[in-house]
Design a protein around this motif. Structure first.
Motif, PDB file in Angstrom:
ATOM      1  N   VAL A  89      46.845  -7.751  56.688  1.00  0.00           N
ATOM      2  CA  VAL A  89      46.388  -7.560  58.067  1.00  0.00           C
ATOM      3  C   VAL A  89      45.192  -6.607  58.108  1.00  0.00           C
ATOM      4  O   VAL A  89      44.204  -6.845  58.810  1.00  0.00           O
ATOM      5  N   SER A  90      45.260  -5.530  57.327  1.00  0.00           N
ATOM      6  CA  SER A  90      44.175  -4.549  57.289  1.00  0.00           C
ATOM      7  C   SER A  90      42.905  -5.164  56.747  1.00  0.00           C
ATOM      8  O   SER A  90      41.811  -4.975  57.303  1.00  0.00           O
ATOM      9  N   GLY A 143      37.668 -14.648  62.840  1.00  0.00           N
ATOM     10  CA  GLY A 143      36.329 -14.097  62.792  1.00  0.00           C
ATOM     11  C   GLY A 143      35.405 -14.894  61.889  1.00  0.00           C
ATOM     12  O   GLY A 143      35.749 -15.996  61.433  1.00  0.00           O
ATOM     13  N   PRO A 144      34.206 -14.362  61.585  1.00  0.00           N
ATOM     14  CA  PRO A 144      33.222 -15.103  60.786  1.00  0.00           C
ATOM     15  C   PRO A 144      33.755 -15.613  59.454  1.00  0.00           C
ATOM     16  O   PRO A 144      33.542 -16.781  59.106  1.00  0.00           O
ATOM     17  N   THR A 180      46.755 -21.177  55.698  1.00  0.00           N
ATOM     18  CA  THR A 180      45.701 -20.167  55.567  1.00  0.00           C
ATOM     19  C   THR A 180      46.292 -18.810  55.203  1.00  0.00           C
ATOM     20  O   THR A 180      45.772 -18.103  54.322  1.00  0.00           O
ATOM     21  N   LEU A 181      47.396 -18.445  55.849  1.00  0.00           N
ATOM     22  CA  LEU A 181      48.056 -17.172  55.539  1.00  0.00           C
ATOM     23  C   LEU A 181      48.580 -17.167  54.112  1.00  0.00           C
ATOM     24  O   LEU A 181      48.441 -16.161  53.387  1.00  0.00           O
ATOM     25  N   ALA A 182      49.182 -18.277  53.673  1.00  0.00           N
ATOM     26  CA  ALA A 182      49.704 -18.352  52.307  1.00  0.00           C
ATOM     27  C   ALA A 182      48.574 -18.217  51.284  1.00  0.00           C
ATOM     28  O   ALA A 182      48.716 -17.516  50.273  1.00  0.00           O
ATOM     29  N   PHE A 183      47.449 -18.880  51.539  1.00  0.00           N
ATOM     30  CA  PHE A 183      46.318 -18.771  50.608  1.00  0.00           C
ATOM     31  C   PHE A 183      45.769 -17.342  50.594  1.00  0.00           C
ATOM     32  O   PHE A 183      45.362 -16.846  49.532  1.00  0.00           O
ATOM     33  N   PHE A 236      38.171 -11.505  59.005  1.00  0.00           N
ATOM     34  CA  PHE A 236      38.894 -12.765  58.870  1.00  0.00           C
ATOM     35  C   PHE A 236      39.633 -13.115  60.164  1.00  0.00           C
ATOM     36  O   PHE A 236      39.474 -14.206  60.701  1.00  0.00           O
ATOM     37  N   ILE A 237      40.457 -12.192  60.656  1.00  0.00           N
ATOM     38  CA  ILE A 237      41.311 -12.490  61.800  1.00  0.00           C
ATOM     39  C   ILE A 237      41.408 -11.244  62.688  1.00  0.00           C
ATOM     40  O   ILE A 237      41.626 -10.140  62.194  1.00  0.00           O
ATOM     41  N   PHE A 238      41.292 -11.463  64.001  1.00  0.00           N
ATOM     42  CA  PHE A 238      41.406 -10.394  64.986  1.00  0.00           C
ATOM     43  C   PHE A 238      42.540 -10.723  65.960  1.00  0.00           C
ATOM     44  O   PHE A 238      42.861 -11.890  66.190  1.00  0.00           O
ATOM     45  N   GLN A 239      43.107  -9.691  66.562  1.00  0.00           N
ATOM     46  CA  GLN A 239      44.053  -9.898  67.652  1.00  0.00           C
ATOM     47  C   GLN A 239      43.304 -10.489  68.849  1.00  0.00           C
ATOM     48  O   GLN A 239      42.243 -10.005  69.235  1.00  0.00           O
TER      49      GLN A 239
END
Length: 487
Positions: A11-12, A37-38, A359-362, A19-22
């Protein structure tokens, strides 16, 4: 067993590197909704593209579809979602937190399924919010489909649903695809698209969200051949994850018990991944189900029912499905086999993957930490097909024409794949930034290029550096990516 990564680390990194935002973060966020994100949208696009390439592009027996998110509400009546798609939930009487019954655990952290108890028995279950034991309301049904309305006037207004799965759009178009293409059973229809579920219990970052993307195939086959195709798709889907770099030690197949199967399913298996939840939990990554001929038969009933109700001028919001006719195998969603001269309703094998979960698993599987002399190195060991950026190009210093040469190289590479130019900061820091982005190759232009017309190519995973002629950089990178899994 492979090293388990802490979810907090993922997450950090996702927030730090874009990568990913709330979702709606500046307004305090919206629970279980996330923005890519980008780097994240490139990663997810690559996962989506890899799925499509393997499932459609590289096969002769699967075609594509992109059905509407909004569909006629009777589709969800025929499929059973309108009447039965709900979760049992309870509310903690102390803190008023609502939780799915099957997600409640006892003091030992076991669900009812794991402990062999009754799903609706909550006397020894712990509230996940306040820790109170056994202080819940009676279980109640909670509908999972989001509702919306279509129409500007009262007389043409209709309640619609945001689709909870992409499968029904495929079944509704079965006849259209059959009549407009040259496909013959056995064949599949594939679709990637958004689905929406008003989940009560959300957990673990993008693992369970209210808005998510699915990659699904409905593979239509002759009854009696379904077991063979079921085994085929189980192996195909397991191998896909491994081919893109997932450690097989972190994957397993789990067959559903007989009392766990959906009412329409002859068999179902979950491909599970060891996600970093708690001490490392096996969670569903993808399901492969034998749905028999249930869906096509149900939609045949729906077609017959709506025609009769319209002719009778009756209220469609109160429609009830007619009983199935005895000659259902001759209905409008049946298939006539020219070679065998017989008609039947095809059976369906359904591989259903979550693009966000994949995506999370990768991300989890690629994440690594190394201790080096100069300090720790965090990196994402993505397969090149998934890496958001394939190559980064740096001038060693901002003088002697190096920036211009580096930009020209980068622009040339962009014609073929995603490349990134960076001239800011020390070269070591630039390498570290690309390591965390998962970039397989970094290319550095230094002063020696004027003597040998070569650049230094650094490999992400090994940090090995090689001198490569500028004219051969593209071919060098292509060969490296094509032969990635052979190393």
């Amino acid at each position: 067993m492979a090293k388990l990564t802490k979810l907090d680390d993922i997450v950090s990194l996702c927030k730090r590197r874009g990568f990913i935002f709330q979702s709606s973060e500046i307004y305090g966020g919206l629970a279980s909704c996330y923005d890519y994100g980008p780097l994240g949208c490139e990663l997810k696009r690559n996962v989506r593209q890899a799925w499509w390439k393997a499932m459609v592009q590289m096969r002769d027996d699967v075609v594509g579809l992109d059905s509407s998110i909004l569909m006629h509400p009777l589709i969800w009546k025929a499929s059973g979602h309108a009447d039965h798609f709900s979760d049992l939930i309870v509310e903690c009487k102390k803190c008023h937190t609502r939780t799915r019954v099957d997600h409640l655990t006892d003091k030992d952290g076991r669900t009812a399924e794991e402990s062999g108890g009754e799903p609706a028995d909550t006397k020894d279950k712990v509230c996940p919010n306040c820790g109170t034991v056994g202080n819940f309301t009676e279980p109640m049904a909670f509908k999972l489909m989001f509702e919306t309305e279509m129409g500007a006037n009262a007389d043409d207004r209709m309640t619609l649903y945001m689709r909870p799965e992409t499968a029904q759009g495929i079944f509704a178009n079965f006849r259209n695809v059959l009549d407009t293409t040259r496909v013959k059973v056995p064949f599949g229809i594939a679709q990637i698209g958004k689905s929406f579920r008003n989940e009560v219990t959300t957990k673990a970052f993008i693992f369970r969200t209210r808005e998510f993307e699915q990659g699904e195939i409905e593979f239509f086959c002759e009854p009696g051949t379904d077991d063979q195709w079921y085994e085929h798709w189980k192996q195909q889907r397991f191998d896909w994850y491994v081919s893109l770099g997932i450690n097989p030690d972190n994957l397993r197949m789990r067959d559903h018990a007989q009392d766990e199967l959906a009412h329409y399913a002859k068999g179902c298996v979950d491909i599970e991944y060891r996600f970093p939840f708690g001490s490392g939990d096996w969670q569903e990554l993808e399901g492969i189900a034998n749905r028999t001929d249930y869906d096509l038969r149900q939609h045949q009933r729906g077609m017959r029912s709506i025609n009769d109700w319209i002719e009778a001028g009756r209220d469609l919001t109160k429609i009830e499905l007619k009983e199935e006719s005895q000659d259902y195998h001759k209905g409008p969603l049946s298939y006539f086999d020219e070679q065998q001269k017989k008609r039947y309703i095809p059976y369906v094998i359904e591989p259903s993957a979550g693009i966000d979960r994949s995506t999370l698993a990768f991300l989890v599987d690629a994440y690594d930490e190394e201790e080096l002399e100069g300090g720790p190195r965090n990196l994402l060991r993505f397969h090149p097909d998934l890496a958001p950026v394939k190559a980064a190009v740096f001038p060693l210093v901002k003088r002697d024409g190096m920036p211009d040469i580096a930009r020209n190289i980068c622009d040339g590479l962009k014609k073929h794949f995603a490349a990134f130019y960076d001239e800011k900061g020390a070269i070591g820091r630039r390498y570290r930034r690309q390591d965390e982005a998962g970039t397989p190759f970094c290319i550095t232009v230094d002063g020696q290029i004027k003597e040998d017309n070569c650049v230094t190519v650094r490999h992400r995973d090994t940090m090995v550096q090689e001198r490569v002629n500028v004219d051969q950089v593209l071919n060098y990178l292509r060969d490296g990516m094509d032969n990635w899994m052979d190393k």
